[in-house]
Each structure stands twice: as structure tokens, then as C-alpha cells.
Scaffold this motif. Structure first.
Motif, PDB file in Angstrom:
ATOM      1  N   GLU A 138       0.834  -1.210   0.000  1.00 32.09           N
ATOM      2  CA  GLU A 138       0.000   0.000   0.000  1.00 32.09           C
ATOM      3  C   GLU A 138       0.866   1.256   0.000  1.00 32.09           C
ATOM      4  O   GLU A 138       0.608   2.200  -0.754  1.00 32.09           O
ATOM      5  N   VAL A 139       1.900   1.257   0.838  1.00 25.41           N
ATOM      6  CA  VAL A 139       2.793   2.425   0.908  1.00 25.41           C
ATOM      7  C   VAL A 139       3.481   2.635  -0.433  1.00 25.41           C
ATOM      8  O   VAL A 139       3.607   3.772  -0.917  1.00 25.41           O
ATOM      9  N   GLY A 140       3.928   1.555  -1.052  1.00 22.50           N
ATOM     10  CA  GLY A 140       4.566   1.669  -2.354  1.00 22.50           C
ATOM     11  C   GLY A 140       3.634   2.218  -3.413  1.00 22.50           C
ATOM     12  O   GLY A 140       4.047   2.999  -4.288  1.00 22.50           O
ATOM     13  N   GLN A 141       2.373   1.838  -3.349  1.00 23.56           N
ATOM     14  CA  GLN A 141       1.394   2.320  -4.338  1.00 23.56           C
ATOM     15  C   GLN A 141       1.100   3.805  -4.149  1.00 23.56           C
ATOM     16  O   GLN A 141       0.920   4.540  -5.126  1.00 23.56           O
ATOM     17  N   VAL A 142       1.062   4.255  -2.893  1.00 25.13           N
ATOM     18  CA  VAL A 142       0.781   5.671  -2.635  1.00 25.13           C
ATOM     19  C   VAL A 142       1.980   6.533  -3.005  1.00 25.13           C
ATOM     20  O   VAL A 142       1.835   7.647  -3.508  1.00 25.13           O
ATOM     21  N   GLY A 143       3.192   6.012  -2.774  1.00 26.77           N
ATOM     22  CA  GLY A 143       4.404   6.744  -3.143  1.00 26.77           C
ATOM     23  C   GLY A 143       4.838   7.726  -2.073  1.00 26.77           C
ATOM     24  O   GLY A 143       4.551   7.557  -0.889  1.00 26.77           O
ATOM     25  N   ASP A 144       5.538   8.774  -2.499  1.00 21.05           N
ATOM     26  CA  ASP A 144       6.056   9.777  -1.565  1.00 21.05           C
ATOM     27  C   ASP A 144       4.882  10.514  -0.933  1.00 21.05           C
ATOM     28  O   ASP A 144       4.071  11.126  -1.626  1.00 21.05           O
ATOM     29  N   LEU A 145       4.779  10.467   0.383  1.00 22.71           N
ATOM     30  CA  LEU A 145       3.576  10.915   1.077  1.00 22.71           C
ATOM     31  C   LEU A 145       3.530  12.413   1.268  1.00 22.71           C
ATOM     32  O   LEU A 145       4.536  13.039   1.618  1.00 22.71           O
ATOM     33  N   ASP A 146       2.349  12.990   1.071  1.00 21.74           N
ATOM     34  CA  ASP A 146       2.067  14.312   1.597  1.00 21.74           C
ATOM     35  C   ASP A 146       0.893  14.175   2.560  1.00 21.74           C
ATOM     36  O   ASP A 146       0.393  13.077   2.803  1.00 21.74           O
ATOM     37  N   PHE A 147       0.439  15.275   3.116  1.00 18.93           N
ATOM     38  CA  PHE A 147      -0.579  15.223   4.165  1.00 18.93           C
ATOM     39  C   PHE A 147      -1.833  14.490   3.689  1.00 18.93           C
ATOM     40  O   PHE A 147      -2.374  13.624   4.404  1.00 18.93           O
ATOM     41  N   ALA A 148      -2.322  14.814   2.508  1.00 17.63           N
ATOM     42  CA  ALA A 148      -3.562  14.205   2.017  1.00 17.63           C
ATOM     43  C   ALA A 148      -3.401  12.715   1.761  1.00 17.63           C
ATOM     44  O   ALA A 148      -4.365  11.949   1.871  1.00 17.63           O
ATOM     45  N   ASP A 149      -2.176  12.280   1.449  1.00 16.99           N
ATOM     46  CA  ASP A 149      -1.959  10.872   1.111  1.00 16.99           C
ATOM     47  C   ASP A 149      -2.137   9.939   2.311  1.00 16.99           C
ATOM     48  O   ASP A 149      -2.434   8.764   2.149  1.00 16.99           O
ATOM     49  N   VAL A 150      -1.937  10.455   3.522  1.00 11.46           N
ATOM     50  CA  VAL A 150      -2.053   9.582   4.695  1.00 11.46           C
ATOM     51  C   VAL A 150      -3.461   9.009   4.792  1.00 11.46           C
ATOM     52  O   VAL A 150      -3.647   7.868   5.231  1.00 11.46           O
ATOM     53  N   ALA A 151      -4.458   9.759   4.368  1.00 14.21           N
ATOM     54  CA  ALA A 151      -5.836   9.266   4.394  1.00 14.21           C
ATOM     55  C   ALA A 151      -6.024   8.085   3.453  1.00 14.21           C
ATOM     56  O   ALA A 151      -6.981   7.305   3.610  1.00 14.21           O
ATOM     57  N   ARG A 152      -5.126   7.910   2.480  1.00 15.09           N
ATOM     58  CA  ARG A 152      -5.236   6.791   1.539  1.00 15.09           C
ATOM     59  C   ARG A 152      -4.608   5.515   2.086  1.00 15.09           C
ATOM     60  O   ARG A 152      -4.746   4.450   1.485  1.00 15.09           O
ATOM     61  N   LEU A 153      -3.926   5.601   3.221  1.00  9.75           N
ATOM     62  CA  LEU A 153      -3.277   4.424   3.813  1.00  9.75           C
ATOM     63  C   LEU A 153      -4.285   3.650   4.662  1.00  9.75           C
ATOM     64  O   LEU A 153      -4.175   3.545   5.879  1.00  9.75           O
ATOM     65  N   ARG A 154      -5.289   3.076   4.015  1.00  5.76           N
ATOM     66  CA  ARG A 154      -6.394   2.454   4.747  1.00  5.76           C
ATOM     67  C   ARG A 154      -5.962   1.180   5.458  1.00  5.76           C
ATOM     68  O   ARG A 154      -6.348   0.932   6.600  1.00  5.76           O
ATOM     69  N   VAL A 155      -5.175   0.345   4.807  1.00  4.67           N
ATOM     70  CA  VAL A 155      -4.694  -0.881   5.452  1.00  4.67           C
ATOM     71  C   VAL A 155      -3.784  -0.521   6.612  1.00  4.67           C
ATOM     72  O   VAL A 155      -3.888  -1.086   7.714  1.00  4.67           O
ATOM     73  N   THR A 156      -2.884   0.413   6.386  1.00  8.39           N
ATOM     74  CA  THR A 156      -1.954   0.849   7.437  1.00  8.39           C
ATOM     75  C   THR A 156      -2.714   1.391   8.640  1.00  8.39           C
ATOM     76  O   THR A 156      -2.385   1.078   9.791  1.00  8.39           O
ATOM     77  N   ARG A 157      -3.748   2.176   8.385  1.00  6.49           N
ATOM     78  CA  ARG A 157      -4.565   2.720   9.475  1.00  6.49           C
ATOM     79  C   ARG A 157      -5.264   1.600  10.251  1.00  6.49           C
ATOM     80  O   ARG A 157      -5.307   1.610  11.480  1.00  6.49           O
TER      81      ARG A 157
END
Length: 458
Positions: A293-312
Motif C-alpha cells: 500500500e505504501v509503495g502504491q501511494v508513493g512519496d507521502l504528503d498530508f492528504a496521502d495519509v488518508a489513503r493508507l487504509r490498510v496501514t490505518r
């Protein structure tokens, strides 16, 4: 595979035996029946306390009628040498004023502002751990370092390697070893005239911590007056006026609040990160899902953390199994009647996230590590009614949103680089000190993750 939890004591033990077990570890001093009970009473010739483990009773105490169940003064027995009169310990009008000044600093827009500092700390942590790839590492120590770095960068715009920040960090660790957050005094109503014999090491560490924090606060006050203060959490809190009185915190009041920010934001986050990494080491399939999941999202910015659903969901499941603060103590301000019991005025009301999060009548497979549960109907119901790692209601932790941003971000930056595995013969044993930690630490084997990219900055 069931993640480790403390052994339960027999249902019936003498008061002396209970006190001895309690001093060794709060969690293993409790009987196994508390994982099924809706309510339990602990009665001695001197006092009564009641553990409530039923969602509607917890809701009554924390959400519906918090004023009738103020925080017990006994919670502060071991913490006032550091926390003074902080928001963690106060009640009534004092607490309301403190929250009016503090809360604006942690609103949603401010979280976005703190993200760059938080990410810098996360990347610095990932870089330190990556340098130790191929080694067995005690991860609680590293998690404490990372969480402290987050707090100092977001609060005072200084990294953990700043001299004062490092000294505060190390003295807090000394204090943790000398004084638990909940000691027997939190449950036993000792007379007010009876002296509290805090360990000398705890008193000395507490005094030094407050002196160091006072120096930081005085320096920031001077920067604010000169117009040169950075726009961080400390500046925001110190310049916020109470909308009812127009007053700001004095320096000494700010020392109290910074102390609890460090305790709540450092100790609890370190506990949560350490246990989450251990659980992912035990369950490598979930670890791989986070990394993908982290690899798919890539380099994180603030809005991207909301896309880390599995991680959350992984982080949330770790908070369920190992809530950093395992018990909360309130006091009945008036006589009550809960279930079939009269609860006298002055009784201690114990709410245990540790037991509520594993309540066998509520959760499916409560001792299992299953991040997928949060997408089930049972999981969604329990999330609303039986999940309180940050408390609930009016006294919910101000930094809850901060923690739910910080945890997934740290996991993402670490697992982008590394794979973690358990160390043979090093099974952690959960115990409650300032927070839920392992008696002998949490040992993990670190290996570079194939294809992991170097952090883009620290």
C-alpha cells in the motif's frame, strides 16, 4: 497465533496478594473473569472500586455525565512532580479553561501545518533503523526516540538531537522506570495527611524535567515578544487567549501543559508504534500488505495519509490489543446505581480499555490480531461503542487526531525501507508502566526490504 497478553490471576486472592501483584504489574493483577464481566466490584474494609466493562455504562461516565464522574485526584499521585496542574489532572472550571486554550492548536488545519515536521521525524527514524539493517534491535527504545523527536519538532521546532530535547527525553525515561502512571494510590484512598513517599529518583527526575521545559518555555516567550517565534504548536498555544477571559497561559502553566504533551504524545505513541511493529513481525502477510500500500501511494504528503487504509486499520488493531493507557480512573461525585449495585459517593470508577477492547461478549475473536475486523459489521459496531484508546467524550485526548496521523506515517516510512521479524527466544511480556510496554523490551530483526527507496530527507 495469539499475540501475547499477561497471565490472569486467580479470581480470589488476599488483599495483601493483590497489592503485591498490583505493584508488579496492573494488568496481571486482574482476574480472567474481567474479560467477560460487565461490571466488577473490588471491596475491602477501607474502600470500594468498580470496574465497568459495559458500553452503555462507559458511555454514561465518559460521554453523558462526565461532570458527575470527574477524574480521580488519585491518578495524579505519582505524576504531579512532573505534570503539576496540567490538563491531564485537572477538573471543573480549571480544566475547561485549559481546554479552551489548548484545543485550537490541534484542530484539523493545524495538523496539516505540523505534517512536515512530523514527516521529517519519521524519515529520520527510518534512516536510523535502515542503518541497523541486519541486526536485532530493541524496538521500544527506537520507538521512544522517534516519538520524542516528533513531539519536539512539532512543539518547539527542534529535533531530538538538540541538547535540551535529548536531556528531557532521557530524564523522562528515568522517571518512567521509577514511577508508574497508575500505582496502588490510584485505587486505595490514602488519607490526604499521609505523606507520599515517591522514589527519590522520580522526584529528582521530575524536578529536572520541569526545569528543562521551563527553559524552553521562557525562551519561546522571549521569541514571541520579539516577533521571531516559529509558527509551531508551542507558539500557537502560548499566544491563544481564553475566549472567555482573554488570558493566555503563564510560563508555569505552559510548563504543566508541555509536560503532559510530552508524556501523552511521546509515551503513548512509542507504546503504540512498538507493539504495531511487533504484531506486523508476527503476521508478515499484513506487513507485506502495508508495504505494498505504501509503495502504491508513493512519496507521502498530508492528504496521502488518508489513503493508507490498510496501514490505518493495522495501527487501529494494535491500539485495540495494546491500548497505551490500559486503565482510567474516575470518581463518583454522587451516589449511583449501576446494574444491580449501589455505588457510594467517592467510589473509584475504573474504565479499562485493556479489558473493554477484549470484552468476549462484544468482539469476535477478541484476542486475535485481525485488522480486517474494522471492515466488518461487528468491527464497525465495536469501533463506535467499545474502542476508547484515547478515552471518549469531553475528556477525549486532544491529540487523538495527531496520534492517528503520526502512527500510520511512522509505519509507512519504516516499512517502506525495512522488513521486521521476531527474534527467536525474545517473546515480549506486556506490563503496564507509564504505558503498556514489554517487561524485557520488544526485539525485532531488521532487514532491508527489496526495492525499498532511500528516504527523501530527514
Amino acid at each position: 497465533m495469539i499475540p501475547p497478553k499477561p497471565p490472569a490471576r486467580p479470581d480470589r486472592v488476599s488483599l495483601w496478594r493483590y497489592a503485591k501483584l498490583f505493584r508488579a504489574d496492573i494488568l496481571s493483577a486482574q482476574p480472567a473473569r474481567l474479560y467477560r464481566a460487565w461490571m466488577a466490584e473490588f471491596r475491602t474494609p477501607f474502600f470500594r472500586s468498580y470496574l465497568i466493562n459495559q458500553p452503555d455504562l462507559v458511555k454514561t461516565v465518559l460521554k453523558d455525565r462526565p461532570g458527575d464522574f470527574p477524574k480521580s485526584d488519585r491518578v495524579g499521585e505519582g505524576l504531579r512532580p512532573v505534570l503539576g496542574n496540567s490538563v491531564f489532572l485537572t477538573n471543573g472550571a480549571t480544566w475547561e479553561r485549559q481546554r479552551r486554550i489548548i484545543d485550537p492548536a490541534f484542530e484539523g488545519g493545524r495538523l496539516r501545518d505540523t505534517f512536515p515536521a512530523m514527516q521529517a521525524a519519521a524519515r529520520a527514524c527510518a534512516a536510523r533503523l535502515t542503518a541497523r539493517a541486519g541486526q536485532a534491535v530493541e524496538i521500544e527504545e527506537e520507538a521512544s526516540h522517534a516519538a520524542a523527536d516528533v513531539i519536539f519538532r512539532t512543539l518547539f521546532s527542534i529535533p531530538i538531537d538538540h541538547e535540551v530535547a535529548a536531556r528531557v527525553f532521557h530524564r523522562f525515561r528515568d522517571y518512567q522506570r521509577a514511577q508508574p502512571i497508575l500505582n496502588l494510590a490510584a485505587f486505595v484512598p490514602l488519607p490526604r495527611w499521609m505523606p507520599r513517599f515517591l522514589p527519590r529518583q522520580a522526584r529528582r527526575a521530575g524536578a529536572e524535567i520541569r526545569a528543562l521545559i521551563r527553559g524552553l518555555c521562557e525562551a519561546r516567550m522571549a521569541e514571541i515578544a520579539a516577533g521571531t517565534a516559529p509558527d509551531d504548536l508551542a507558539t500557537k498555544i502560548m499566544t491563544t487567549r481564553d475566549p472567555e477571559t482573554g488570558q493566555t497561559f503563564t510560563t508555569e502553566e505552559m510548563v504543566d501543559q508541555v509536560a503532559i504533551f510530552f508524556l501523552a504524545g511521546h509515551e503513548t505513541s512509542a507504546s503504540a508504534l512498538g507493539w504495531t511493529l511487533y504484531l506486523l513481525a508476527l503476521f508478515p502477510d499484513w506487513q507485506d500488505r502495508v508495504a505494498v500500500e505504501v509503495g502504491q501511494v508513493g512519496d507521502l504528503d498530508f492528504a496521502d495519509v488518508a489513503r493508507l487504509r490498510v496501514t490505518r486499520d493495522v495501527f487501529r488493531e494494535a491500539l485495540r490489543l495494546y491500548p497505551p493507557v490500559p486503565m482510567m480512573v474516575r470518581e463518583a461525585a454522587c451516589p449511583e446505581h449501576f446494574r444491580d449495585r449501589d455505588v457510594p459517593k467517592g467510589s473509584q470508577i475504573v474504565i479499562s480499555p485493556w479489558h473493554l477492547h477484549r470484552q468476549e461478549r462484544l468482539w469476535e475473536a477478541p484476542d486475535d490480531f485481525d485488522p480486517a475486523r474494522w471492515q466488518t459489521e461487528n468491527g464497525k459496531t465495536c469501533l463506535r461503542e467499545a474502542f476508547i484508546p484515547f478515552s471518549a467524550g469531553a475528556r477525549v485526548c486532544t491529540g487523538a487526531g495527531f496520534a492517528m496521523l503520526e502512527g500510520p506515517l511512522l509505519l509507512a516510512e519504516i516499512l517502506r525501507q525495512l522488513r521486521v521479524a521476531p527474534v527467536t527466544g525474545k517473546l515480549p511480556e506486556p506490563v503496564a508502566h507509564l504505558t503498556v510496554r514489554s517487561r524485557t523490551g520488544i526485539w525485532l530483526q531488521l532487514e532491508r526490504r527489496e526495492g525499498g527507496a532511500a528516504p527523501s530527507g530527514a
